[in-house]
Design a protein around this motif. Structure first.
Motif, PDB file in Angstrom:
ATOM      1  N   ARG A  65      88.894  44.185   0.445  1.00 24.19           N
ATOM      2  CA  ARG A  65      88.911  43.926  -0.993  1.00 24.19           C
ATOM      3  C   ARG A  65      87.502  44.157  -1.507  1.00 24.19           C
ATOM      4  NH1 ARG A  65      91.962  38.826   0.175  1.00 24.19           N
ATOM      5  NH2 ARG A  65      90.099  37.806  -0.577  1.00 24.19           N
ATOM      6  N   GLN A  66      87.400  44.862  -2.626  1.00 21.23           N
ATOM      7  CA  GLN A  66      86.110  45.286  -3.166  1.00 21.23           C
ATOM      8  C   GLN A  66      85.985  44.827  -4.612  1.00 21.23           C
ATOM      9  OE1 GLN A  66      83.756  47.289  -1.396  1.00 21.23           O
ATOM     10  NE2 GLN A  66      82.451  46.684  -3.098  1.00 21.23           N
ATOM     11  N   THR A  67      84.779  44.424  -4.987  1.00 18.37           N
ATOM     12  CA  THR A  67      84.467  44.208  -6.397  1.00 18.37           C
ATOM     13  C   THR A  67      83.299  45.117  -6.753  1.00 18.37           C
ATOM     14  OG1 THR A  67      82.883  42.401  -6.033  1.00 18.37           O
ATOM     15  CG2 THR A  67      85.201  41.783  -6.332  1.00 18.37           C
ATOM     16  N   VAL A  68      83.296  45.568  -8.005  1.00 19.60           N
ATOM     17  CA  VAL A  68      82.188  46.348  -8.559  1.00 19.60           C
ATOM     18  C   VAL A  68      81.996  45.868  -9.985  1.00 19.60           C
ATOM     19  CG1 VAL A  68      81.330  48.629  -9.202  1.00 19.60           C
ATOM     20  CG2 VAL A  68      82.705  48.358  -7.124  1.00 19.60           C
ATOM     21  N   GLY A  69      80.836  45.279 -10.263  1.00 17.87           N
ATOM     22  CA  GLY A  69      80.555  44.767 -11.595  1.00 17.87           C
ATOM     23  C   GLY A  69      81.509  43.659 -11.977  1.00 17.87           C
ATOM     24  N   ASP A  70      81.889  43.638 -13.246  1.00 18.57           N
ATOM     25  CA  ASP A  70      82.792  42.613 -13.761  1.00 18.57           C
ATOM     26  C   ASP A  70      84.256  43.035 -13.677  1.00 18.57           C
ATOM     27  OD1 ASP A  70      80.670  40.934 -14.385  1.00 18.57           O
ATOM     28  OD2 ASP A  70      80.411  41.833 -16.370  1.00 18.57           O
ATOM     29  N   GLY A  71      84.530  44.183 -13.050  1.00 18.88           N
ATOM     30  CA  GLY A  71      85.899  44.676 -12.949  1.00 18.88           C
ATOM     31  C   GLY A  71      86.737  43.843 -11.998  1.00 18.88           C
ATOM     32  N   GLU A  72      88.036  44.068 -12.049  1.00 18.00           N
ATOM     33  CA  GLU A  72      88.980  43.375 -11.176  1.00 18.00           C
ATOM     34  C   GLU A  72      88.750  43.768  -9.722  1.00 18.00           C
ATOM     35  OE1 GLU A  72      91.516  41.129 -11.938  1.00 18.00           O
ATOM     36  OE2 GLU A  72      90.602  41.081 -13.940  1.00 18.00           O
ATOM     37  N   GLU A  73      88.988  42.834  -8.821  1.00 18.61           N
ATOM     38  CA  GLU A  73      88.956  43.122  -7.395  1.00 18.61           C
ATOM     39  C   GLU A  73      90.044  44.150  -7.076  1.00 18.61           C
ATOM     40  OE1 GLU A  73      88.418  39.936  -4.172  1.00 18.61           O
ATOM     41  OE2 GLU A  73      90.575  40.279  -4.238  1.00 18.61           O
ATOM     42  N   PHE A  74      89.747  45.083  -6.153  1.00 23.71           N
ATOM     43  CA  PHE A  74      90.731  46.088  -5.786  1.00 23.71           C
ATOM     44  C   PHE A  74      90.710  46.313  -4.279  1.00 23.71           C
ATOM     45  CE2 PHE A  74      86.811  48.125  -7.085  1.00 23.71           C
ATOM     46  CZ  PHE A  74      86.570  49.091  -6.118  1.00 23.71           C
ATOM     47  N   THR A  75      91.789  46.891  -3.778  1.00 26.38           N
ATOM     48  CA  THR A  75      91.928  47.158  -2.345  1.00 26.38           C
ATOM     49  C   THR A  75      91.254  48.483  -2.006  1.00 26.38           C
ATOM     50  OG1 THR A  75      94.006  45.942  -2.252  1.00 26.38           O
ATOM     51  CG2 THR A  75      93.602  47.521  -0.482  1.00 26.38           C
ATOM     52  N   ILE A  76      90.536  48.481  -0.875  1.00 30.51           N
ATOM     53  CA  ILE A  76      90.003  49.725  -0.321  1.00 30.51           C
ATOM     54  C   ILE A  76      90.609  49.910   1.062  1.00 30.51           C
ATOM     55  CG2 ILE A  76      87.869  49.778  -1.662  1.00 30.51           C
ATOM     56  CD1 ILE A  76      86.421  48.577   0.799  1.00 30.51           C
ATOM     57  N   ARG A  77      90.896  51.154   1.410  1.00 35.18           N
ATOM     58  CA  ARG A  77      91.465  51.436   2.733  1.00 35.18           C
ATOM     59  C   ARG A  77      91.010  52.814   3.181  1.00 35.18           C
ATOM     60  NH1 ARG A  77      96.087  50.714  -0.660  1.00 35.18           N
ATOM     61  NH2 ARG A  77      96.562  48.788   0.427  1.00 35.18           N
ATOM     62  N   GLU A  78      91.338  53.115   4.430  1.00 33.60           N
ATOM     63  CA  GLU A  78      90.915  54.358   5.070  1.00 33.60           C
ATOM     64  C   GLU A  78      90.993  55.559   4.131  1.00 33.60           C
ATOM     65  OE1 GLU A  78      92.471  57.046   8.806  1.00 33.60           O
ATOM     66  OE2 GLU A  78      92.643  54.872   8.927  1.00 33.60           O
ATOM     67  N   GLY A  79      89.873  56.288   4.035  1.00 26.91           N
ATOM     68  CA  GLY A  79      89.805  57.486   3.204  1.00 26.91           C
ATOM     69  C   GLY A  79      89.296  57.242   1.797  1.00 26.91           C
ATOM     70  N   ASP A  80      89.229  55.981   1.358  1.00 28.86           N
ATOM     71  CA  ASP A  80      88.744  55.671   0.010  1.00 28.86           C
ATOM     72  C   ASP A  80      87.222  55.734  -0.056  1.00 28.86           C
ATOM     73  OD1 ASP A  80      91.343  55.189  -0.786  1.00 28.86           O
ATOM     74  OD2 ASP A  80      91.125  53.007  -0.886  1.00 28.86           O
ATOM     75  N   ALA A  81      86.717  56.048  -1.229  1.00 27.03           N
ATOM     76  CA  ALA A  81      85.284  56.004  -1.495  1.00 27.03           C
ATOM     77  C   ALA A  81      85.046  55.163  -2.742  1.00 27.03           C
ATOM     78  CB  ALA A  81      84.728  57.411  -1.696  1.00 27.03           C
ATOM     79  N   VAL A  82      83.926  54.450  -2.751  1.00 23.46           N
ATOM     80  CA  VAL A  82      83.557  53.600  -3.886  1.00 23.46           C
ATOM     81  C   VAL A  82      82.122  53.929  -4.263  1.00 23.46           C
ATOM     82  CG1 VAL A  82      83.234  51.228  -4.696  1.00 23.46           C
ATOM     83  CG2 VAL A  82      85.042  51.733  -3.040  1.00 23.46           C
ATOM     84  N   HIS A  83      81.883  54.190  -5.554  1.00 27.97           N
ATOM     85  CA  HIS A  83      80.524  54.412  -6.060  1.00 27.97           C
ATOM     86  C   HIS A  83      80.072  53.161  -6.790  1.00 27.97           C
ATOM     87  CE1 HIS A  83      77.622  55.640  -9.220  1.00 27.97           C
ATOM     88  NE2 HIS A  83      77.058  56.174  -8.149  1.00 27.97           N
ATOM     89  N   ILE A  84      78.883  52.681  -6.448  1.00 23.54           N
ATOM     90  CA  ILE A  84      78.314  51.496  -7.089  1.00 23.54           C
ATOM     91  C   ILE A  84      76.987  51.905  -7.715  1.00 23.54           C
ATOM     92  CG2 ILE A  84      77.491  49.143  -6.736  1.00 23.54           C
ATOM     93  CD1 ILE A  84      79.344  49.364  -4.073  1.00 23.54           C
ATOM     94  N   PRO A  85      76.904  51.923  -9.045  1.00 24.23           N
ATOM     95  CA  PRO A  85      75.647  52.305  -9.696  1.00 24.23           C
ATOM     96  C   PRO A  85      74.521  51.327  -9.377  1.00 24.23           C
ATOM     97  CG  PRO A  85      77.493  52.378 -11.245  1.00 24.23           C
ATOM     98  CD  PRO A  85      77.985  51.693 -10.004  1.00 24.23           C
ATOM     99  N   ALA A  86      73.306  51.792  -9.470  1.00 23.18           N
ATOM    100  CA  ALA A  86      72.133  50.946  -9.228  1.00 23.18           C
ATOM    101  C   ALA A  86      72.186  49.707 -10.106  1.00 23.18           C
ATOM    102  CB  ALA A  86      70.857  51.734  -9.499  1.00 23.18           C
ATOM    103  N   GLY A  87      71.887  48.557  -9.512  1.00 20.39           N
ATOM    104  CA  GLY A  87      71.801  47.304 -10.250  1.00 20.39           C
ATOM    105  C   GLY A  87      73.127  46.601 -10.501  1.00 20.39           C
ATOM    106  N   VAL A  88      74.245  47.197 -10.129  1.00 20.27           N
ATOM    107  CA  VAL A  88      75.559  46.602 -10.392  1.00 20.27           C
ATOM    108  C   VAL A  88      75.951  45.686  -9.223  1.00 20.27           C
ATOM    109  CG1 VAL A  88      78.019  47.089 -10.730  1.00 20.27           C
ATOM    110  CG2 VAL A  88      76.290  48.498 -11.865  1.00 20.27           C
ATOM    111  N   VAL A  89      76.376  44.454  -9.557  1.00 22.62           N
ATOM    112  CA  VAL A  89      76.780  43.512  -8.510  1.00 22.62           C
ATOM    113  C   VAL A  89      78.094  43.970  -7.876  1.00 22.62           C
ATOM    114  CG1 VAL A  89      75.561  41.523  -9.468  1.00 22.62           C
ATOM    115  CG2 VAL A  89      77.919  41.955 -10.139  1.00 22.62           C
ATOM    116  N   HIS A  90      78.244  43.674  -6.577  1.00 19.36           N
ATOM    117  CA  HIS A  90      79.434  44.099  -5.850  1.00 19.36           C
ATOM    118  C   HIS A  90      79.587  43.265  -4.590  1.00 19.36           C
ATOM    119  CE1 HIS A  90      76.013  46.350  -4.293  1.00 19.36           C
ATOM    120  NE2 HIS A  90      76.644  46.381  -3.131  1.00 19.36           N
TER     121      HIS A  90
END
Length: 135
Positions: A65-90
């Motif tokens: 389970r991943q969070t990025v910024g103030d967005g909703e938590e989401f599922t990550i699984r094999e093959g997924d990629a997540v970009h987190i901008p500089a300074g954003v909580v996660h």
């Protein structure tokens, strides 16, 4: 430059482990950081940010389970990629029984140095095998 997993130390924490393969401090001329992160079952890390670096997470195997910024938590699984901008909580959390294996990059590199101050860090020499014990 070729880097083998046995040639770099292992950073072990109560939530998992990291091997940094490419860092500006270890590889001459490197501007980015790349490593493998293992998040143990039922573990994760607190929300945090990297003020001066963007992060990319690529899921090798497992599910989390991943969070990025103030967005909703989401599922990550094999093959997924997540970009987190500089300074954003996660945060990343493994809610399954399997290990969650990730490739992580920081651009520019250097954000990994903050982990050296983590109170639960155990540093294992290159080539050493970390021993895992259940608390």
């Amino acid at each position: 430059m070729h880097v083998s997993p046995d040639a770099v130390p292992t950073m072990a924490f109560d939530w998992g482990a990291i091997k940094w393969f490419v860092t500006p401090s270890a590889v001459p001329g490197a501007a980015a950081t790349l490593g493998e992160v293992i998040v143990n079952p039922g573990k994760g890390h607190a929300r945090h940010n990297h003020p001066d670096a963007e992060e990319v997470i690529y899921v090798i195997s497992g599910e989390g389970r991943q969070t990025v910024g103030d967005g909703e938590e989401f599922t990550i699984r094999e093959g997924d990629a997540v970009h987190i901008p500089a300074g954003v909580v996660h945060s990343t959390y493994n809610a399954t029984w399997r290990s969650l294996r990730l490739i992580v990059t920081y651009t520019p590199g250097g954000a990994e140095r903050a982990l050296e101050a983590a109170p639960d860090l155990t540093l294992h020499d290159a080539g050493a095998v970390a021993e895992w014990r259940q608390a």
